[in-house]
Design an enzyme around this catalytic site. Structure first.
Site, PDB file in Angstrom:
ATOM      1  N   THR A   1      35.059  39.941  45.385  1.00 51.08           N
ATOM      2  CA  THR A   1      34.754  40.518  44.080  1.00 51.08           C
ATOM      3  C   THR A   1      33.488  39.897  43.486  1.00 51.08           C
ATOM      4  O   THR A   1      32.571  40.608  43.061  1.00 51.08           O
ATOM      5  CB  THR A   1      35.928  40.290  43.113  1.00 51.08           C
ATOM      6  OG1 THR A   1      37.122  40.815  43.703  1.00 51.08           O
ATOM      7  CG2 THR A   1      35.675  40.986  41.782  1.00 51.08           C
ATOM      8  N   THR A   2      33.435  38.576  43.469  1.00 49.55           N
ATOM      9  CA  THR A   2      32.263  37.881  42.941  1.00 49.55           C
ATOM     10  C   THR A   2      31.011  38.224  43.734  1.00 49.55           C
ATOM     11  O   THR A   2      29.914  38.267  43.191  1.00 49.55           O
ATOM     12  CB  THR A   2      32.498  36.359  42.957  1.00 49.55           C
ATOM     13  OG1 THR A   2      33.668  36.068  42.183  1.00 49.55           O
ATOM     14  CG2 THR A   2      31.316  35.600  42.385  1.00 49.55           C
TER      15      THR A   2
ATOM     16  N   TYR B   1      44.119  39.498  50.345  1.00 44.37           N
ATOM     17  CA  TYR B   1      43.444  39.244  49.068  1.00 44.37           C
ATOM     18  C   TYR B   1      44.205  39.991  47.976  1.00 44.37           C
ATOM     19  O   TYR B   1      44.085  41.202  47.840  1.00 44.37           O
ATOM     20  CB  TYR B   1      41.991  39.711  49.181  1.00 44.37           C
ATOM     21  CG  TYR B   1      41.116  39.475  47.965  1.00 44.37           C
ATOM     22  CD1 TYR B   1      41.502  38.649  46.911  1.00 44.37           C
ATOM     23  CD2 TYR B   1      39.866  40.089  47.878  1.00 44.37           C
ATOM     24  CE1 TYR B   1      40.679  38.449  45.818  1.00 44.37           C
ATOM     25  CE2 TYR B   1      39.026  39.892  46.794  1.00 44.37           C
ATOM     26  CZ  TYR B   1      39.445  39.073  45.767  1.00 44.37           C
ATOM     27  OH  TYR B   1      38.626  38.880  44.675  1.00 44.37           O
TER      28      TYR B   1
ATOM     29  N   LYS C   1      44.769  34.952  49.291  1.00 44.43           N
ATOM     30  CA  LYS C   1      44.021  34.571  48.104  1.00 44.43           C
ATOM     31  C   LYS C   1      44.707  35.266  46.936  1.00 44.43           C
ATOM     32  O   LYS C   1      44.735  36.491  46.865  1.00 44.43           O
ATOM     33  CB  LYS C   1      42.550  35.007  48.200  1.00 44.43           C
ATOM     34  CG  LYS C   1      41.765  34.660  46.932  1.00 44.43           C
ATOM     35  CD  LYS C   1      40.305  35.047  47.010  1.00 44.43           C
ATOM     36  CE  LYS C   1      39.604  34.673  45.698  1.00 44.43           C
ATOM     37  NZ  LYS C   1      38.177  35.051  45.690  1.00 44.43           N
TER      38      LYS C   1
ATOM     39  N   SER D   1      44.713  36.157  43.315  1.00 47.70           N
ATOM     40  CA  SER D   1      43.889  36.283  42.106  1.00 47.70           C
ATOM     41  C   SER D   1      44.654  37.078  41.061  1.00 47.70           C
ATOM     42  O   SER D   1      44.396  38.261  40.806  1.00 47.70           O
ATOM     43  CB  SER D   1      42.548  36.957  42.438  1.00 47.70           C
ATOM     44  OG  SER D   1      41.761  36.121  43.254  1.00 47.70           O
TER      45      SER D   1
ATOM     46  N   GLU E   1      40.111  28.628  36.477  1.00 50.46           N
ATOM     47  CA  GLU E   1      39.150  28.101  35.503  1.00 50.46           C
ATOM     48  C   GLU E   1      39.784  27.038  34.615  1.00 50.46           C
ATOM     49  O   GLU E   1      39.900  27.183  33.407  1.00 50.46           O
ATOM     50  CB  GLU E   1      38.598  29.243  34.626  1.00 50.46           C
ATOM     51  CG  GLU E   1      37.821  30.295  35.391  1.00 50.46           C
ATOM     52  CD  GLU E   1      38.703  31.441  35.904  1.00 50.46           C
ATOM     53  OE1 GLU E   1      39.944  31.319  35.820  1.00 50.46           O
ATOM     54  OE2 GLU E   1      38.150  32.435  36.384  1.00 50.46           O
TER      55      GLU E   1
END
Length: 278
Positions: A53-54, A145, A175, A177, A204
Site C-alpha cells: 500500500t505504501t 496481507y 501482515k 494491517s 505507529e
C-alpha cells in the site's frame, strides 16, 4: 521440509517501502540504492515489504512492479536480509505472473492481498485464490496481507489461518494491517506451535504524538511520501493519480512538528527535495 520452510524466519522491523517518483509521475529508480543504505545504515532495518500500500503497488503497471521488485532485490543484495514482494492483484493471472517473477529474481518471499473488486465471499474461496498464487512460486515463503479497511474483505485473519498450511504448504505468516487487536491476538495465541511470522502493520506507537498531529491534518500515502522526504533527505516525489500530492501547508506543519519532537535530523534540505512532495 520445503525450500520455503528452510528459509530464515521473517522477524523484527520490516519497512514497507515507498516507491520514489519524479515530478511527472515516473518511477525514480535512481534513489533506491540510496534508500537501501538509509534503511540499513541509519535505521538498522534489513527487511522490506515492496509494492504494498505504501509503495502504491496497485497504482503501478505490471511491468513497473516487476522493475521495482528487481531494483530492490538488486540494490539490496548483500545488504538486506529479506525482500518480500507484494504480488497481489485483481487478476489471478497477474498475481501468478508477479509471483513467478519474484522467485526468478531471488526475492525472499511473496505476499498477497485479497482481490477486492470481485470479492471472495468466504474463507474457502479466498484460500483457493491464495493457493493458486502461491503455487506459482513454490520455493518462496508465502504471506497473506490482511488489510480489510482497503479491501472490504471482512474474513477474520484468525479464521483464515485455521488449516491454511494444509492448503498452502509454503504459508509462513501474515501482515496484519487492521486495528482489531482481538483478531490479531487470537492469530498469535492459536498458532503458538507453528513458526508463523505475524507482522503488525498498524504500528505507529513510538511516534504517537506526531501521528496524532498529522492525522488531524489529513494523512495517507501522499503525506507519508512527504514526511519520508523530510526525515531521510531522499526525494520520494509525489504519489501517482488518483492520489494528490501533499500540500505545502501540510509539509511545513509536519516539518515544524518533527523538529519540535527532535525527529528531524535533516534540517537543511534543499527546496528541490521538498518541492517534489509538496
Amino acid at each position: 521440509m520445503t525450500m520455503a520452510s528452510s528459509k530464515k524466519k521473517l522477524e523484527g522491523l520490516v519497512a514497507a517501502t515507498i516507491t520514489p517518483m519524479t515530478e511527472n509521475g515516473e518511477i525514480n529508480f535512481s534513489v533506491i540504492g540510496q534508500y537501501v543504505d538509509y534503511l540499513v545504515e541509519e535505521q538498522g532495518v534489513k527487511s522490506i515489504f515492496v509494492n504494498g500500500t505504501t509503495g502504491e503497488g496497485l497504482s503501478l503497471s505490471i511491468s513497473e512492479r516487476r522493475q521495482v521488485a528487481e531494483e530492490w532485490v538488486t540494490k539490496g543484495r548483500n545488504k538486506l536480509d529479506q525482500v518480500v514482494i507484494h504480488v497481489g492483484a485483481l487478476s489471478l493471472k497477474e498475481s501468478q505472473e508477479l509471483a513467478k517473477h519474484a522467485a526468478e529474481i531471488g526475492a525472499d518471499g511473496i505476499a498477497v492481498i485479497a482481490p477486492f473488486f470481485l470479492k471472495p465471499w468466504n474463507k474457502d474461496v479466498l484460500i483457493n485464490f491464495l493457493k493458486e498464487v502461491a503455487a506459482a512460486a513454490p520455493a518462496l515463503p508465502f504471506y497473506y496481507y490482511h488489510i480489510p479497511a482497503l479491501t472490504g474483505i471482512k474474513i477474520r485473519a484468525e479464521e483464515l489461518l485455521d488449516g491454511i498450511q494444509d492448503k498452502i504448504p509454503t504459508f509462513q505468516g501474515l501482515k496484519f494491517s487492521d486495528t482489531d487487536l482481538l483478531d490479531f491476538g487470537q492469530c498469535v495465541d492459536q498458532n503458538q506451535q507453528r513458526q508463523f511470522a505475524f507482522l503488525f502493520g498498524v504500528d505507529e506507537f513510538c511516534i504517537q504524538r506526531f501521528i496524532n498531529f498529522v492525522v488531524k491534518l489529513g494523512f495517507g500515502v501522499s503525506q507519508t511520501k512527504a514526511i519520508m522526504t523530510l526525515v531521510s533527505g531522499i526525494p520520494m516525489g509525489p504519489p501517482r493519480l488518483p492520489l494528490q500530492k501533499a500540500s505545502r501547508e501540510f509539509t511545513d506543519n509536519a516539518e515544524a512538528k518533527l523538529k519540535s519532537l527532535d525527529f528531524l535530523p535533516f534540517t537543511g534540505l534543499k527546496d528541490r527535495n521538498l518541492e517534489a512532495c509538496s
